[in-house]
Design an enzyme around this catalytic site. Structure first.
Site, mmCIF file in Angstrom:
data_model
loop_
_atom_site.group_PDB
_atom_site.id
_atom_site.type_symbol
_atom_site.label_atom_id
_atom_site.label_comp_id
_atom_site.label_asym_id
_atom_site.label_seq_id
_atom_site.Cartn_x
_atom_site.Cartn_y
_atom_site.Cartn_z
ATOM 1 N N ASP A 83 0.845 -1.338 -0.046
ATOM 2 C CA ASP A 83 0.018 -0.057 0.036
ATOM 3 C C ASP A 83 0.931 1.198 -0.042
ATOM 4 O OD1 ASP A 83 1.004 -0.009 2.453
ATOM 5 O OD2 ASP A 83 -0.765 -0.695 3.440
ATOM 6 N N GLU A 103 -0.313 -8.890 -1.299
ATOM 7 C CA GLU A 103 -0.973 -8.400 -0.042
ATOM 8 C C GLU A 103 -2.197 -7.839 -0.333
ATOM 9 O OE1 GLU A 103 0.949 -7.531 4.295
ATOM 10 O OE2 GLU A 103 0.991 -5.682 2.709
ATOM 11 N N GLU A 146 -2.146 5.246 3.011
ATOM 12 C CA GLU A 146 -1.944 3.809 2.648
ATOM 13 C C GLU A 146 -3.284 3.066 2.453
ATOM 14 O OE1 GLU A 146 1.494 4.683 5.048
ATOM 15 O OE2 GLU A 146 -0.303 5.141 5.295
ATOM 16 N N HIS A 188 5.987 5.227 13.851
ATOM 17 C CA HIS A 188 6.262 5.770 12.597
ATOM 18 C C HIS A 188 5.046 6.262 11.923
ATOM 19 C CE1 HIS A 188 5.184 2.218 10.671
ATOM 20 N NE2 HIS A 188 5.195 2.817 9.250
ATOM 21 N N ARG A 211 2.152 8.109 9.818
ATOM 22 C CA ARG A 211 2.078 9.543 9.653
ATOM 23 C C ARG A 211 1.056 9.978 10.471
ATOM 24 N NH1 ARG A 211 3.517 12.504 4.788
ATOM 25 N NH2 ARG A 211 4.301 10.243 3.931
ATOM 26 N N HIS A 220 12.657 5.583 13.787
ATOM 27 C CA HIS A 220 12.572 5.952 12.361
ATOM 28 C C HIS A 220 13.427 7.003 11.992
ATOM 29 C CE1 HIS A 220 10.703 6.660 8.427
ATOM 30 N NE2 HIS A 220 10.072 5.241 8.506
#
Length: 377
Positions: A105, A127, A141, A216, A218, A248
């Site tokens: 994604d 996936e 995503e 991490h 967003r 990260h």
């Protein structure tokens, strides 16, 4: 003299990846293609996780054929998407590929699928079918994977619920194949070789639990992530825990986490761990707190319970099976849930003993079997 028929030419397949999770989940597919006389993979890396990618690919025995360099400092999604579309478009323009494979994604996956689609190259989505149900969570995503589904010819779903998501969206049943998740293929490959070094000390420093934390996502960045970092500190203090937090490289993540946890005596903040070392670290933990999708999939195979620090998850199978709990991002709720779980060893053991719902280690073989069947004249 009898002429011996020549074997059919191998399928020339473009494999596009750019992030660490994509490398992990496509590495077993690439290795299987390399080992098969039926396939000729051409691996393109976009560099979306530029600093993290090359070392990982070497460890996973994947050799890129084309290396792009799309990232710019503090680049926004507009800039990343346009650069990916342009550079991947140049790779596929007029190239004789029989199929293109993308995973998951990411913006790399969406852009790779789009570039292939524009050139009439059929797209295989590894996936496929994960859905949170909220178009903006996770961002971007959830939208990326929905868009890839509209572009793909083959939909390799990791689980039956993921396949059902696709069918509800109108994807033809015959285009959906339930394979299991390739991340389990790779995990078993790594564990079977005893690769990686744990970031936890060889000997426990006290009587408390070992907790691995990853942050991490967003949508969690900013105040939410800083509050979650404070919650990690509270849990570590309250239960004398040893915590490892691989940090990260994102400046936004570092700005939120380091002021809170950078000097905490019970928290070891490391740089990004390569995949092998992270796997060894996760296997060494008693509990994982994460907003990562991959950890939700891998931890059950390592007998590690997971608390998911998100409002939604597209990996409901782990939650439904009892290997993970979706606890949200409210700091007090996360703290309460973590402490209650750590105080209930029986419940912790039950979560750790759940069989992994995401696969048996043969997903890559199923992907190749279907592609070979459909691509062979």
């Amino acid at each position: 003299m009898i002429d011996t028929p020549r074997p059919p030419a191998p399928h020339r397949v473009l494999v596009v990846l750019g992030t660490r999770p994509e490398a992990v989940k496509l590495a077993p597919v690439v290795r299987a293609m390399v080992a098969s006389p039926r396939f000729e993979p051409v691996v393109v890396t976009t560099g979306q996780h530029r600093e993290m990618l090359e070392q990982m690919l070497t460890a996973l025995e994947v050799v890129p054929d084309v290396r792009l360099d799309v990232m710019r400092e503090r680049q926004d999604l507009h800039g990343l998407t346009s650069r990916l579309a342009r550079e991947l478009g140049a790779v596929v323009a007029g190239a004789p590929f029989d199929a293109a494979v993308v995973q998951g994604d990411t913006t790399t996956a969406y852009s790779g699928a789009l570039a292939a689609f524009y050139e009439g190259i059929p797209v295989a989505h590894v996936e496929a079918g994960l859905r949170s149900g909220v178009a903006t969570d996770p961002f971007p995503e959830e939208l990326n994977r929905r868009l890839v589904a509209r572009l793909a010819r083959w939909h390799f779903a990791p689980t039956a619920p993921a396949a059902e998501n696709l069918r509800r969206e109108g994807v033809p049943v015959e285009d959906v194949e339930v394979t299991g998740n390739t991340v389990i293929d790779n995990l078993l490959w790594v564990v079977g070789r005893g690769l990686g070094t744990s970031a936890f000390p060889p000997a426990r420093t006290g009587g408390g639990p070992r907790i691995v934390v990853t942050l991490h996502r967003r949508e969690n960045q900013g105040d939410t992530m800083a509050a979650l970092a404070r919650t990690v500190a509270d849990v570590a203090d309250a239960r004398d825990a040893e915590v490892v937090l691989p940090l990260h490289l994102s400046p936004a993540v570092r700005d939120a986490v380091l002021p809170v946890l950078g000097d905490h005596p019970r928290v070891r903040v490391t740089g990004p761990l390569d995949y092998l070392d992270f796997t060894a670290t996760l296997a060494d933990a008693d509990l994982a707190l994460t907003d990562s999708g991959g950890v939700q999939e891998e931890a059950p195979s390592l007998d590690v319970p997971v608390l998911v620090l998100r409002r939604t998850t597209e990996r409901r199978e782990a939650v439904d099976a009892g290997a993970a709990a979706l606890v949200g991002t409210d700091p007090e709720e996360v703290r309460r849930y973590a402490l209650d779980l750590l105080d209930d060893p029986g419940r912790l053991r039950r979560m750790a003993s759940v069989a992994n719902p995401f696969g048996d280690g043969r997903a890559s073989a199923r992907v190749l079997e279907r592609l070979d069947r459909d691509l062979t004249p």
